[in-house]
Design an enzyme around this catalytic site. Sequence first.
Site, PDB file in Angstrom:
ATOM      1  N   LYS A   1       0.961  -8.211   3.269  1.00  0.00           N
ATOM      2  CA  LYS A   1       0.763  -7.030   2.417  1.00  0.00           C
ATOM      3  C   LYS A   1       1.165  -7.401   0.996  1.00  0.00           C
ATOM      4  O   LYS A   1       1.991  -8.296   0.789  1.00  0.00           O
ATOM      5  CB  LYS A   1       1.638  -5.873   2.911  1.00  0.00           C
ATOM      6  CG  LYS A   1       1.220  -4.521   2.404  1.00  0.00           C
ATOM      7  CD  LYS A   1       0.109  -3.901   3.238  1.00  0.00           C
ATOM      8  CE  LYS A   1      -0.421  -2.642   2.593  1.00  0.00           C
ATOM      9  NZ  LYS A   1      -1.343  -1.923   3.488  1.00  0.00           N
TER      10      LYS A   1
ATOM     11  N   ASP B   1      -5.436  -0.443  -0.692  1.00  0.00           N
ATOM     12  CA  ASP B   1      -4.445   0.469  -0.119  1.00  0.00           C
ATOM     13  C   ASP B   1      -4.263   1.557  -1.176  1.00  0.00           C
ATOM     14  O   ASP B   1      -5.159   1.739  -2.029  1.00  0.00           O
ATOM     15  CB  ASP B   1      -3.127  -0.280   0.183  1.00  0.00           C
ATOM     16  CG  ASP B   1      -2.148   0.548   1.024  1.00  0.00           C
ATOM     17  OD1 ASP B   1      -2.324   0.626   2.237  1.00  0.00           O
ATOM     18  OD2 ASP B   1      -1.207   1.150   0.462  1.00  0.00           O
TER      19      ASP B   1
END
Length: 444
Positions: A125, A165
């Site tokens: 991430k 995201d």
Amino acid sequence: MSLTGQLMEAVIKRNPNEPEFHQAVKEVLESLEPVIERHPEYVQAGILERIVEPERVIMFRVPWVDDNGKVQVNRGFRVQFNSAIGPYKGGIRFHPSVYLGIIKFLGFEQIFKNSLTGLPIGGGKGGSDFDPKGKSDNEIMRFCQSFMAELYRHIGADVDVPAGDIGVGAREIGYMYGMYKKLTGLYEGVLTGKGLTYGGSLARKEATGYGLCYFVDEMIKAKGKSFKGATVISSGSGNVSIYATEKVYQLGGKVVAMSDSNGYIYDPNGVNLDTVKRIKEVERKRISEYVKYHPQATYTEGCSGIWSVKCDIALPNATQNEINKEAAEMLVKNGCWAVGEGANMPSTPEAIEVFLKNKVLFAPAKAANAGGVATSALEMSQNSLRMSWTFEEVDAKLKDIMVNIYKNASSAAKEYGYEDNLVVGANIAGFKKVAEAMMAQGIV
Ligand code: NDP
């Protein structure tokens, strides 16, 4: 103290001031206790100690010049958490609340989520504390280019494949892709969520929201219920919330409330999704604008009030810890009988306890929102094959994947004596594949 309890203490000590990361690790470790009992070889091989430690953490300066000519400095992150089952894969978040602890919690969750999809992708991430709100297109472009000017050396189509995201959609992915290509000279599937003209996949934009509804539908069908005629809340009004809402309507339900970080709208007639799409995707304005076009709807300041709206199904689709104990109790009191987590870790541990105690059908994020990354992996496959599948082909694959995730999580829960507890089931099912791969690959 149990082994997992001791490890949790060590994690807190080694990663101070990262409460979101602690929360994510604690939930997984607690779920894994019965697995560890059955598999002493995992303890022997230090699987748990290794899985809570990222393989690599990259932190970097992101300098850029704003429209007034002033130099701004943000901080960039990429956490490459676990590559046992494939190249690192996970989104990039641009939000002022981003710091290392948020990226680590998201990267950790991503390991198990990616494993659940059944596809060969490891967990990672990234992100930045950059706030895209109120920035001009040119400022967004300069920021994305500066971010990629460092990130490019750490990623690659077979190394690490970031996606979007919170705060990172098609526009940002486009600017980052352009810079990657310029710096490396490579035209490769290094990012997913790309535009359709340069390697993106049909149905990627819809995938997380649609996938969430496919999962929830499967979960509630198993208990003889359905979306038909159900009243639904979908918090947030970004990518996940918009496309979850679209699928709820297709499945016969009605979404009556949506939100952004400032407040929420309630429309008893059912939220008009065309209006929301125009406000959010085209005009990039606030959700409060909605009531200008639909006078029967109301707007209330403060996003947490959304959970006081009466509903059958709640879909928290905004951000972490948006449902606390009080919000969960309010939902239960108002008759909510199912919750599907589209956002990552949107319910606090106390809220989850309330749901499980009250027999609310609960679809945890790791399993329920895996449709986004699964479709990203399908985008990677199409890029490697130099082919594009139709919307219907991708959507059908997505649906299959979500149904399988439900089946695997549900049968893992049953196998370990936690029938109907999909939190435990998803953690165990996601963990086992990664653990087996780590065992096979030795101590690395
Ligand atoms: P977007 O940026 O498109 O939308 C986020 C929405 O949530 C916006 O409406 C935003 O409001 C709201 N929001 C963000 N932060 C807060 C906050 N602190 N309090 C209240 N509301 C907030 O992001 P996505 O829709 O892509 O992501 C939403 C969630 O889904 C995240 O948890 C993300 O990690 C998760 N997710 C996303 C996937 C994807 O494919 N995009 C895949 C899997 C999970 P505002 O505009 O006011 O900030």
